[in-house]
Design an enzyme around this catalytic site. Structure first.
Site, PDB file in Angstrom:
ATOM      1  N   ASP A  67      47.584 -64.342 -23.191  1.00  0.00           N
ATOM      2  CA  ASP A  67      48.224 -64.128 -24.486  1.00  0.00           C
ATOM      3  C   ASP A  67      47.202 -63.891 -25.594  1.00  0.00           C
ATOM      4  O   ASP A  67      45.994 -64.049 -25.374  1.00  0.00           O
ATOM      5  CB  ASP A  67      49.140 -65.320 -24.826  1.00  0.00           C
ATOM      6  CG  ASP A  67      48.481 -66.679 -24.575  1.00  0.00           C
ATOM      7  OD1 ASP A  67      47.244 -66.729 -24.482  1.00  0.00           O
ATOM      8  OD2 ASP A  67      49.204 -67.680 -24.476  1.00  0.00           O
ATOM      9  N   HIS A 138      55.792 -74.862 -22.881  1.00  0.00           N
ATOM     10  CA  HIS A 138      55.507 -73.427 -22.826  1.00  0.00           C
ATOM     11  C   HIS A 138      54.370 -73.118 -21.858  1.00  0.00           C
ATOM     12  O   HIS A 138      53.485 -73.934 -21.622  1.00  0.00           O
ATOM     13  CB  HIS A 138      55.274 -72.821 -24.219  1.00  0.00           C
ATOM     14  CG  HIS A 138      53.955 -73.081 -24.871  1.00  0.00           C
ATOM     15  ND1 HIS A 138      53.805 -73.061 -26.241  1.00  0.00           N
ATOM     16  CD2 HIS A 138      52.725 -73.340 -24.382  1.00  0.00           C
ATOM     17  CE1 HIS A 138      52.541 -73.296 -26.549  1.00  0.00           C
ATOM     18  NE2 HIS A 138      51.862 -73.471 -25.435  1.00  0.00           N
ATOM     19  N   GLU A 143      57.853 -69.609 -25.257  1.00  0.00           N
ATOM     20  CA  GLU A 143      58.422 -70.803 -25.865  1.00  0.00           C
ATOM     21  C   GLU A 143      59.791 -71.105 -25.237  1.00  0.00           C
ATOM     22  O   GLU A 143      60.376 -70.240 -24.578  1.00  0.00           O
ATOM     23  CB  GLU A 143      58.592 -70.571 -27.376  1.00  0.00           C
ATOM     24  CG  GLU A 143      57.310 -70.187 -28.101  1.00  0.00           C
ATOM     25  CD  GLU A 143      56.318 -71.356 -28.272  1.00  0.00           C
ATOM     26  OE1 GLU A 143      56.384 -72.340 -27.512  1.00  0.00           O
ATOM     27  OE2 GLU A 143      55.478 -71.256 -29.189  1.00  0.00           O
TER      28      GLU A 143
HETATM   29  C1  GLP Z   1      48.103 -72.503 -26.430  1.00  0.00           C
HETATM   30  C2  GLP Z   1      48.016 -71.410 -25.363  1.00  0.00           C
HETATM   31  C3  GLP Z   1      48.630 -71.875 -24.061  1.00  0.00           C
HETATM   32  C4  GLP Z   1      48.073 -73.233 -23.700  1.00  0.00           C
HETATM   33  C5  GLP Z   1      48.441 -74.239 -24.755  1.00  0.00           C
HETATM   34  C6  GLP Z   1      47.995 -75.661 -24.442  1.00  0.00           C
HETATM   35  O1  GLP Z   1      49.337 -72.539 -27.071  1.00  0.00           O
HETATM   36  N1  GLP Z   1      48.599 -70.171 -25.730  1.00  0.00           N
HETATM   37  O2  GLP Z   1      48.354 -70.926 -23.054  1.00  0.00           O
HETATM   38  O3  GLP Z   1      48.564 -73.641 -22.458  1.00  0.00           O
HETATM   39  O4  GLP Z   1      47.830 -73.811 -25.953  1.00  0.00           O
HETATM   40  O5  GLP Z   1      46.738 -75.935 -24.978  1.00  0.00           O
HETATM   41  P1  GLP Z   1      45.879 -77.197 -24.628  1.00  0.00           P
HETATM   42  O6  GLP Z   1      45.429 -77.034 -23.218  1.00  0.00           O
HETATM   43  O7  GLP Z   1      44.724 -77.162 -25.572  1.00  0.00           O
HETATM   44  O8  GLP Z   1      46.746 -78.385 -24.814  1.00  0.00           O
END
Ligand code: GLP
Length: 255
Positions: A67, A138, A143
């Site tokens: 993304d 997500h 979402e």
């Molecule tokens: C962002 C990314 C996701 C990721 C999420 C969780 O929103 N777009 O792909 O899984 O963060 O992040 P973290 O691993 O820092 O909790």
């Protein structure tokens, strides 16, 4: 769905890297799916140390990010194109011309999303996809409410996601409101998926992914429909799973 519980981040990274690497071996031009966020970082560190990559020609690896924010300042360090360059391309020594991130600065983001979906398909699909998990369930930026067969497209970020990511921006109002993300259907086409999740903030989402009904309310629950998914969790992220599930996970983690 295979579940591993590794409380030590280094061990978790190595477990994830071993499974990712195994799916890249024996491919002439392996295709790696990469995620941003903090959860996958130990996997990139382990891969950078060569864990799982014996016999893999790193320069031949092609990579696709999940993304990207739309409308982010092109120079912003949190632009995923930069994050992927720092954390993945440079660390692993990938060929930058083979690493792809949706272009969040494209004049026509919808056309860019369609182009990106086609590029993944034309590369033969993803061999091994690394995933994180949002506290709201997500995957990528799909979402709650996202269709389970969705493809790469422009999405509106949930308030919870913008709040969670505000720490990376100078103010919460500066977090972009839209993004381009691979769809849930796109992600499910990867041949192997390894999801990394740590901490109590992810526990409810992990329970929904593992034990809930497959539902658009928890996008990660769609992973139940995939034949080759491994979740690498710590004790806190696994804390709401049924006792028997946790016991089995701990046993297979030690095996
Ligand atoms: C962002 C990314 C996701 C990721 C999420 C969780 O929103 N777009 O792909 O899984 O963060 O992040 P973290 O691993 O820092 O909790």
């Amino acid at each position: 769905m295979r579940i591993l519980i590794c409380d030590d981040p280094r061990e978790a990274g190595e477990a994830g890297a071993a499974r990712i690497g195994a799916a890249l071996q024996a491919r002439d031009e392996p295709v790696l799916g990469v995620a941003t966020g903090s959860s996958p970082l130990p996997v990139y560190r382990a891969l950078a140390e060569g864990v799982g990559l014996a016999g893999v020609d790193v320069r031949a690896v092609r990579a696709f990010a999940l993304d990207e924010y739309v409308g982010i300042d092109p120079a912003h360090p949190e632009r995923y194109a930069h994050v992927v360059r720092r954390e993945v391309t440079d660390r692993l020594g990938l060929d930058p011309s083979r690493v792809h991130v949706p272009d969040g600065t494209a004049a026509d983001p919808d056309a860019e999303a369609a182009r990106y979906e086609a590029a993944i398909r034309d590369a033969g699909g993803v061999d091994a996809q690394i995933l994180g998990l949002g506290a709201n369930g997500h995957i990528g930026f799909n979402e709650p409410g996202s269709a389970l067969d969705s493809r790469t497209r422009v999405v509106t970020l949930a308030p919870q996601t913008r709040a969670a990511n505000a720490r990376f921006f100078a103010g919460p109002e500066l977090v972009p409101t839209t993004a381009i993300t691979q769809g849930i259907g796109t992600i499910l086409r990867a041949r192997r998926i390894v999801l990394m999740a740590r901490g109590s903030a992810k526990a409810e989402a992990v329970r929904a992914v593992v034990e809930g009904e497959v539902s658009t309310a928890w996008p990660g629950s769609a992973l139940q429909r995939h034949p080759d998914v491994t979740l690498v969790l710590d004790d806190e992220a696994a804390s709401l799973l049924a006792r028997a599930v946790r016991r089995r996970a701990l046993e297979s983690s030690r095996a």
